[in-house]
Write a protein that holds these residues in place. Structure first.
Motif, PDB file in Angstrom:
ATOM      1  N   VAL A   1     -17.518 -49.039  48.548  1.00 47.98           N
ATOM      2  CA  VAL A   1     -18.926 -49.074  48.152  1.00 47.98           C
ATOM      3  C   VAL A   1     -19.121 -48.090  47.017  1.00 47.98           C
ATOM      4  N   VAL A   2     -19.604 -48.596  45.925  1.00 52.16           N
ATOM      5  CA  VAL A   2     -19.904 -47.755  44.775  1.00 52.16           C
ATOM      6  C   VAL A   2     -21.415 -47.790  44.591  1.00 52.16           C
ATOM      7  N   PRO A   3     -22.104 -46.685  44.901  1.00 52.54           N
ATOM      8  CA  PRO A   3     -23.554 -46.714  44.771  1.00 52.54           C
ATOM      9  C   PRO A   3     -23.971 -46.905  43.324  1.00 52.54           C
ATOM     10  N   ALA A   4     -24.964 -47.749  43.139  1.00 52.93           N
ATOM     11  CA  ALA A   4     -25.475 -48.003  41.805  1.00 52.93           C
ATOM     12  C   ALA A   4     -26.419 -46.890  41.362  1.00 52.93           C
ATOM     13  N   PHE A   5     -26.933 -46.124  42.308  1.00 53.71           N
ATOM     14  CA  PHE A   5     -27.863 -45.050  42.011  1.00 53.71           C
ATOM     15  C   PHE A   5     -27.831 -44.056  43.156  1.00 53.71           C
ATOM     16  N   ALA A   6     -28.310 -42.866  42.894  1.00 56.91           N
ATOM     17  CA  ALA A   6     -28.388 -41.850  43.945  1.00 56.91           C
ATOM     18  C   ALA A   6     -29.856 -41.650  44.298  1.00 56.91           C
ATOM     19  N   GLN A   7     -30.171 -41.767  45.578  1.00 61.70           N
ATOM     20  CA  GLN A   7     -31.548 -41.563  46.004  1.00 61.70           C
ATOM     21  C   GLN A   7     -31.844 -40.074  46.144  1.00 61.70           C
ATOM     22  N   THR A   8     -33.069 -39.710  45.862  1.00 61.96           N
ATOM     23  CA  THR A   8     -33.519 -38.334  46.004  1.00 61.96           C
ATOM     24  C   THR A   8     -33.781 -38.055  47.477  1.00 61.96           C
TER      25      THR A   8
ATOM     26  N   GLY B   1     -54.378 -33.556  77.656  1.00 62.00           N
ATOM     27  CA  GLY B   1     -52.932 -33.738  77.736  1.00 62.00           C
ATOM     28  C   GLY B   1     -52.225 -33.079  76.571  1.00 62.00           C
ATOM     29  N   THR B   2     -50.903 -33.260  76.552  1.00 65.20           N
ATOM     30  CA  THR B   2     -50.055 -32.720  75.497  1.00 65.20           C
ATOM     31  C   THR B   2     -49.421 -33.888  74.762  1.00 65.20           C
ATOM     32  N   HIS B   3     -49.447 -33.833  73.439  1.00 70.55           N
ATOM     33  CA  HIS B   3     -48.977 -34.943  72.614  1.00 70.55           C
ATOM     34  C   HIS B   3     -47.943 -34.457  71.593  1.00 70.55           C
ATOM     35  N   PRO B   4     -46.684 -34.949  71.672  1.00 75.16           N
ATOM     36  CA  PRO B   4     -45.671 -34.612  70.656  1.00 75.16           C
ATOM     37  C   PRO B   4     -45.841 -35.559  69.448  1.00 75.16           C
ATOM     38  N   ILE B   5     -46.364 -35.036  68.354  1.00 71.36           N
ATOM     39  CA  ILE B   5     -46.687 -35.843  67.178  1.00 71.36           C
ATOM     40  C   ILE B   5     -45.598 -35.691  66.118  1.00 71.36           C
ATOM     41  N   THR B   6     -45.189 -36.816  65.527  1.00 66.12           N
ATOM     42  CA  THR B   6     -44.232 -36.801  64.418  1.00 66.12           C
ATOM     43  C   THR B   6     -44.723 -37.737  63.318  1.00 66.12           C
ATOM     44  N   ALA B   7     -44.161 -37.566  62.134  1.00 67.04           N
ATOM     45  CA  ALA B   7     -44.461 -38.447  61.002  1.00 67.04           C
ATOM     46  C   ALA B   7     -43.135 -38.858  60.377  1.00 67.04           C
ATOM     47  N   ALA B   8     -43.084 -40.093  59.870  1.00 71.88           N
ATOM     48  CA  ALA B   8     -41.858 -40.592  59.245  1.00 71.88           C
ATOM     49  C   ALA B   8     -42.176 -41.277  57.924  1.00 71.88           C
ATOM     50  N   TYR B   9     -41.490 -40.834  56.879  1.00 66.46           N
ATOM     51  CA  TYR B   9     -41.571 -41.486  55.577  1.00 66.46           C
ATOM     52  C   TYR B   9     -40.402 -42.452  55.501  1.00 66.46           C
ATOM     53  N   GLY B  10     -40.685 -43.714  55.198  1.00 63.81           N
ATOM     54  CA  GLY B  10     -39.641 -44.741  55.212  1.00 63.81           C
ATOM     55  C   GLY B  10     -38.754 -44.795  53.992  1.00 63.81           C
ATOM     56  N   GLY B  11     -39.083 -44.053  52.946  1.00 61.22           N
ATOM     57  CA  GLY B  11     -38.284 -44.101  51.726  1.00 61.22           C
ATOM     58  C   GLY B  11     -38.511 -45.399  50.984  1.00 61.22           C
ATOM     59  N   ASP B  12     -37.766 -45.595  49.907  1.00 67.04           N
ATOM     60  CA  ASP B  12     -37.802 -46.865  49.190  1.00 67.04           C
ATOM     61  C   ASP B  12     -36.376 -47.235  48.823  1.00 67.04           C
ATOM     62  N   ILE B  13     -36.183 -48.430  48.347  1.00 71.28           N
ATOM     63  CA  ILE B  13     -34.813 -48.905  48.150  1.00 71.28           C
ATOM     64  C   ILE B  13     -34.157 -48.387  46.882  1.00 71.28           C
ATOM     65  N   THR B  14     -34.925 -47.740  46.021  1.00 70.64           N
ATOM     66  CA  THR B  14     -34.304 -47.319  44.762  1.00 70.64           C
ATOM     67  C   THR B  14     -34.315 -45.832  44.496  1.00 70.64           C
ATOM     68  N   ASN B  15     -35.354 -45.109  44.906  1.00 73.29           N
ATOM     69  CA  ASN B  15     -35.462 -43.730  44.443  1.00 73.29           C
ATOM     70  C   ASN B  15     -35.483 -42.649  45.515  1.00 73.29           C
ATOM     71  N   PHE B  16     -36.201 -42.882  46.617  1.00 73.02           N
ATOM     72  CA  PHE B  16     -36.414 -41.810  47.583  1.00 73.02           C
ATOM     73  C   PHE B  16     -35.863 -42.172  48.954  1.00 73.02           C
ATOM     74  N   ASP B  17     -35.134 -41.221  49.539  1.00 74.99           N
ATOM     75  CA  ASP B  17     -34.531 -41.390  50.853  1.00 74.99           C
ATOM     76  C   ASP B  17     -35.591 -41.182  51.945  1.00 74.99           C
ATOM     77  N   ALA B  18     -35.427 -41.821  53.073  1.00 75.81           N
ATOM     78  CA  ALA B  18     -36.340 -41.665  54.207  1.00 75.81           C
ATOM     79  C   ALA B  18     -36.179 -40.276  54.823  1.00 75.81           C
ATOM     80  N   SER B  19     -37.249 -39.791  55.469  1.00 71.35           N
ATOM     81  CA  SER B  19     -37.160 -38.515  56.180  1.00 71.35           C
ATOM     82  C   SER B  19     -38.186 -38.478  57.310  1.00 71.35           C
ATOM     83  N   GLY B  20     -37.841 -37.720  58.337  1.00 70.42           N
ATOM     84  CA  GLY B  20     -38.727 -37.528  59.478  1.00 70.42           C
ATOM     85  C   GLY B  20     -39.220 -36.094  59.513  1.00 70.42           C
ATOM     86  N   SER B  21     -40.335 -35.890  60.168  1.00 70.63           N
ATOM     87  CA  SER B  21     -40.962 -34.566  60.194  1.00 70.63           C
ATOM     88  C   SER B  21     -40.522 -33.739  61.390  1.00 70.63           C
ATOM     89  N   ASN B  22     -40.998 -32.519  61.376  1.00 71.32           N
ATOM     90  CA  ASN B  22     -40.954 -31.646  62.544  1.00 71.32           C
ATOM     91  C   ASN B  22     -41.898 -32.239  63.596  1.00 71.32           C
TER      92      ASN B  22
END
Length: 143
Positions: free
Chosen positions: A22-29, A96-117
């Protein structure tokens, strides 16, 4: 470019595929997603706003999903990013107590996905109030 040159590039690409290289065509941030709450503890009936910040800032219009214990929060499954920030407002009806998280899905060309604290949101009952009523039996008495 000659026909042989064009065929050479195509054959080289085909060979890489056949060999499983696999040779990546681009590097995601790489991104980071940070989550904050407008206040914890909170009380039932009061609005709480969660703020997710994605850095570096992806283009406006990409989305963040907010979850409570792994379940998407109603109305907050695809909140739009503006300058790298997305918000989700929630009003809790029970304690009650609620464990809240957020997730960014990224995109296919520029930005990698990431999850929150994880932010732990504690929801308490509102403080009870006591009303005292004074009553008199009439006008002051004279002796």
């Amino acid at each position: 470019m000659s026909v042989i040159g064009r065929l050479g590039a195509g054959l080289a690409a085909a060979l890489l595929v056949v060999l499983g290289i696999v040779v990546p065509a681009f590097a995601q941030t790489l991104t980071t997603t940070t989550l904050a709450t407008s206040g914890s503890p909170s009380v039932t009936g009061a609005s709480v706003t969660y703020t997710a910040t994605v850095a570096p800032s992806p283009p406006n219009g990409e989305t963040v999903a907010f979850s409570d214990g792994g379940t998407t929060i109603a109305g907050c499954g695809a909140k739009l990013l503006t300058s790298g920030v997305a918000t989700c407002a929630v009003t809790y009806t029970s304690t009650g107590t609620h464990p809240i998280t957020a997730a960014y899905g990224g995109d296919i060309t520029n930005f990698d996905a990431s999850g929150s604290n994880t932010v732990t949101q504690v929801v308490n009952a509102p403080a009870s109030t006591t009303t005292t009523t004074l009553a008199t039996s009439g006008s002051p008495s004279v002796t």
